[in-house]
Enzyme design. Structure first.
Site, PDB file in Angstrom:
ATOM      1  N   CYS A 124      -0.477   4.072   2.191  1.00 57.47           N
ATOM      2  CA  CYS A 124      -0.265   3.896   3.636  1.00 57.47           C
ATOM      3  C   CYS A 124       1.194   4.164   4.012  1.00 57.47           C
ATOM      4  CB  CYS A 124      -0.592   2.469   4.066  1.00 57.47           C
ATOM      5  SG  CYS A 124      -2.072   1.783   3.347  1.00 57.47           S
ATOM      6  N   ASP A 125       2.122   3.681   3.195  1.00 61.56           N
ATOM      7  CA  ASP A 125       3.523   3.630   3.632  1.00 61.56           C
ATOM      8  C   ASP A 125       4.484   4.500   2.814  1.00 61.56           C
ATOM      9  OD1 ASP A 125       2.729   1.673   5.445  1.00 61.56           O
ATOM     10  OD2 ASP A 125       3.013   0.076   3.975  1.00 61.56           O
ATOM     11  N   CYS A 172       0.822  -1.200   0.000  1.00 66.05           N
ATOM     12  CA  CYS A 172       0.000   0.000   0.000  1.00 66.05           C
ATOM     13  C   CYS A 172       0.861   1.258   0.000  1.00 66.05           C
ATOM     14  CB  CYS A 172      -0.910  -0.024   1.223  1.00 66.05           C
ATOM     15  SG  CYS A 172      -1.926   1.447   1.347  1.00 66.05           S
TER      16      CYS A 172
END
Ligand code: NAP
Length: 309
Positions: A134-135, A131
């Site tokens: 997300c990261d 992701c």
């Protein structure tokens, strides 16, 4: 006993929640371990009708949840572990507790497909991720070469997002042509920071001994030639697998685990309906999942009315 338990809070589950709540069925909605579903991990959703400027995926799901709750849907932060489809009422075993229900709508979605490498498992969250939204912004990825694996819309989206952070983004694909839609493929391939690496598969993620990602070992599928590409992060975007493990052997599924509906959204088990990415291997869009969630809710309501009469 519940009238209906909806499994999943992605587009399909929350739309089913809105419809069943408005039909006064007082639904319980189980979030699973990713409340809001996969769309919460994406950035801007540009193809959901009604949002000409696009809408943030997380915000879209938050709005759907509020809409469902406004009509009385009860969200419960729990996952299904097992289900007894032979008894009436149906029995759902959760990670905490048990529920009995006259009907179930399965909208459990799909999870990220993995490469299946030992080094992938060992370096997950140490540079291997599924992701970018997300990261991607983590300091470890800043101004470093990054690798995205895959050739679909997700891979293009991840690669484009990562151009904000990485020095260069290698798009490693096993063929010499992207599967992504034309618009996404064109955006990705025309970006100066994205470098496609065609006809290549990742055979190992380096370096398990250092407990961090330092590169990938690639194999050219046509020539067999190997190369090592230095990178600080590997973003795997190679599609999805349906989240249907608790229903295996109990509800009709295809060999890959997608639930096979028998009529509309009805499954082969009376009182159990299914919608969204756990069923759909073809369209897999937010709007088609929402549409199926709506259909499942309407069919479920009719089923319950027939039961009561
Ligand atoms: P996808 O379209 O199924 O693409 C998966 C990609 O991963 C394919 O290129 C496939 O290669 C590759 N792949 C699969 N297994 C692999 C393996 N073991 N090793 C290496 N490569 C592998 O999945 P997706 O990109 O996640 O998209 C899913 C759906 O969501 C699609 O309908 C897509 O249109 C939609 N979506 C839309 C948007 C958007 O509109 N912005 C964004 C994200 C997703 P092959 O090409 O060789 O099969």
């Amino acid at each position: 006993m519940e009238n209906v338990v909806i499994i999943g809070t992605g587009c399909a589950g929350l739309t089913a929640a809105i419809y069943t709540a408005r039909a006064n069925l007082n639904p319980v909605v189980l979030t699973g371990n990713l409340p809001g579903g996969l769309l919460t991990t994406t950035s801007v959703v540009e193809n959901y009708p009604g949002f000409p400027e696009g809408v943030d995926g997380f915000e879209l799901m938050e709005r759907m949840q509020k809409q469902a709750e406004r009509f009385g849907a009860r969200l419960r932060y729990a996952s299904v572990v097992d289900v007894d489809v032979t008894r009436r009422p149906l029995v759902l075993k959760l990670d905490e507790g048990t529920l009995e229900s006259r009907s179930i709508i399965i909208a459990s979605g799909a999870g990220h497909r993995r490469l299946g490498l030992e080094s992938e498992d060992k370096l997950e969250k140490k540079g291997v991720t599924y992701c970018a939204t997300c990261d991607g912004a983590l300091p470890v990825f800043r101004n470093k070469p990054l690798v995205v694996v895959g050739g679909g819309d997700s891979a293009c989206e991840e690669a484009l997002y990562l151009t904000r952070f990485g020095s260069v983004v290698y798009l490693v694909h096993r063929r010499d042509q992207l599967r992504a839609s034309k618009i996404m493929a064109q955006r990705a391939l025309s970006h100066p920071k994205i470098k496609p690496v065609w006809d290549s598969v990742v055979t190992e993620i380096l370096d398990v001994a250092q407990d961090q990602v330092t590169g990938v070992r690639l194999k050219h599928v046509k020539t067999g030639a190997e190369q090592v590409l230095a990178c600080a992060g590997v973003f795997v975007a190679i599609g999805h697998v349906p989240n249907t493990a608790p229903f295996r052997g109990k509800i009709q599924m295809d060999p890959e685990g997608y639930i096979v509906p028998v009529r509309g959204t009805a499954t082969n088990v009376e009182g159990i309906f299914a919608a969204g990415d756990c069923v759909d291997r073809v369209y897999r869009q937010a709007i088609t999942a929402a549409g199926q969630g709506c259909a499942a809710a309407i069919e479920c309501e009719r089923y319950l009315s027939a039961l009561a009469s």
